[in-house]
Write a protein that holds these residues in place. Structure first.
Motif, PDB file in Angstrom:
ATOM      1  N   CYS A 163       0.777  -1.045  -0.135  1.00  0.00           N
ATOM      2  CA  CYS A 163      -0.006  -0.048  -0.247  1.00  0.00           C
ATOM      3  C   CYS A 163       0.815   1.200  -0.005  1.00  0.00           C
ATOM      4  CB  CYS A 163      -0.921   0.028   1.096  1.00  0.00           C
ATOM      5  SG  CYS A 163      -2.210  -1.027   1.158  1.00  0.00           S
ATOM      6  N   SER A 164       2.011   1.124   0.277  1.00  0.00           N
ATOM      7  CA  SER A 164       2.850   2.123   0.047  1.00  0.00           C
ATOM      8  C   SER A 164       3.607   2.746  -1.176  1.00  0.00           C
ATOM      9  CB  SER A 164       4.158   2.035   1.210  1.00  0.00           C
ATOM     10  OG  SER A 164       5.126   1.113   0.314  1.00  0.00           O
ATOM     11  N   ALA A 165       4.243   3.810  -1.074  1.00  0.00           N
ATOM     12  CA  ALA A 165       4.765   4.366  -2.429  1.00  0.00           C
ATOM     13  C   ALA A 165       6.000   3.381  -2.880  1.00  0.00           C
ATOM     14  CB  ALA A 165       5.084   5.782  -2.286  1.00  0.00           C
ATOM     15  N   ASP A 166       6.566   2.771  -1.843  1.00  0.00           N
ATOM     16  CA  ASP A 166       7.740   1.739  -2.227  1.00  0.00           C
ATOM     17  C   ASP A 166       7.470   0.702  -2.848  1.00  0.00           C
ATOM     18  OD1 ASP A 166       9.630   3.543  -0.446  1.00  0.00           O
ATOM     19  OD2 ASP A 166       8.825   2.068   1.169  1.00  0.00           O
ATOM     20  N   SER A 167       5.985   0.237  -3.142  1.00  0.00           N
ATOM     21  CA  SER A 167       5.973  -0.590  -4.224  1.00  0.00           C
ATOM     22  C   SER A 167       5.319  -0.200  -5.251  1.00  0.00           C
ATOM     23  CB  SER A 167       4.719  -1.647  -3.458  1.00  0.00           C
ATOM     24  OG  SER A 167       3.720  -0.801  -3.260  1.00  0.00           O
ATOM     25  N   ASP A 168       5.349   1.240  -5.818  1.00  0.00           N
ATOM     26  CA  ASP A 168       4.933   1.558  -6.809  1.00  0.00           C
ATOM     27  C   ASP A 168       5.110   0.836  -8.204  1.00  0.00           C
ATOM     28  OD1 ASP A 168       3.440   3.765  -5.572  1.00  0.00           O
ATOM     29  OD2 ASP A 168       4.714   5.258  -6.145  1.00  0.00           O
TER      30      ASP A 168
ATOM     31  N   ILE B 166       5.723  -2.207  -8.533  1.00  0.00           N
ATOM     32  CA  ILE B 166       4.945  -3.722  -8.463  1.00  0.00           C
ATOM     33  C   ILE B 166       3.807  -3.665  -9.079  1.00  0.00           C
ATOM     34  CG2 ILE B 166       4.405  -5.590  -7.038  1.00  0.00           C
ATOM     35  CD1 ILE B 166       6.639  -4.837  -5.177  1.00  0.00           C
ATOM     36  N   THR B 167       3.637  -4.596 -10.066  1.00  0.00           N
ATOM     37  CA  THR B 167       2.316  -4.394 -10.681  1.00  0.00           C
ATOM     38  C   THR B 167       1.962  -6.013 -11.324  1.00  0.00           C
ATOM     39  OG1 THR B 167       3.271  -4.166 -13.089  1.00  0.00           O
ATOM     40  CG2 THR B 167       2.517  -2.164 -11.771  1.00  0.00           C
ATOM     41  N   GLY B 168       0.989  -6.564 -10.946  1.00  0.00           N
ATOM     42  CA  GLY B 168       0.650  -7.978 -11.589  1.00  0.00           C
ATOM     43  C   GLY B 168       1.289  -9.025 -11.190  1.00  0.00           C
ATOM     44  N   ALA B 169       1.780  -8.774  -9.849  1.00  0.00           N
ATOM     45  CA  ALA B 169       2.950  -9.724  -9.044  1.00  0.00           C
ATOM     46  C   ALA B 169       2.233 -10.852  -8.300  1.00  0.00           C
ATOM     47  CB  ALA B 169       4.168  -9.119  -8.802  1.00  0.00           C
ATOM     48  N   VAL B 170       2.636 -11.819  -7.998  1.00  0.00           N
ATOM     49  CA  VAL B 170       2.256 -12.861  -7.117  1.00  0.00           C
ATOM     50  C   VAL B 170       3.421 -12.939  -6.016  1.00  0.00           C
ATOM     51  CG1 VAL B 170       1.577 -15.105  -6.415  1.00  0.00           C
ATOM     52  CG2 VAL B 170       0.584 -14.142  -8.723  1.00  0.00           C
ATOM     53  N   ILE B 171       2.992 -12.801  -4.837  1.00  0.00           N
ATOM     54  CA  ILE B 171       4.093 -12.641  -3.700  1.00  0.00           C
ATOM     55  C   ILE B 171       3.697 -13.649  -2.892  1.00  0.00           C
ATOM     56  CG2 ILE B 171       5.412 -11.155  -1.999  1.00  0.00           C
ATOM     57  CD1 ILE B 171       4.554  -8.580  -3.644  1.00  0.00           C
TER      58      ILE B 171
END
Length: 76
Positions: A41-46, A48-53
């Motif tokens: 939810c943070s800007a640090d993950s901007d 990351i798209t469509g990834a399975v973690i």
């Protein structure tokens, strides 16, 4: 199933079988899930798209997942 919550109720044998396939040899807790959610939810993950973690203690990447006792306990 790898996160220890009140809703995840398994027999001791099932938990032992799950942990036997986990490189970390433990179940995760709600705080660890919350940490990943906060990061996503943070800007640090901007970027990351469509990834399975996977948050499974390394089971998804383990070569042990097809070994006993997992197969014996879950019939796969």
């Amino acid at each position: 199933e790898y996160i220890d919550t009140a809703l995840a109720t398994y027999s001791e044998d099932t938990v032992s079988a799950m942990l036997a396939t986990s490189p970390t040899q433990r179940r995760g807790d709600a705080d660890e899930v919350a940490g990943l959610a906060a990061f996503l939810c943070s800007a640090d993950s901007d970027l990351i798209t469509g990834a399975v973690i996977p948050l499974d203690g390394g089971v998804a990447s383990s070569v042990l997942i097809d070994a006993d006792p997992w197969r014996a306990s879950f019939g796969t």
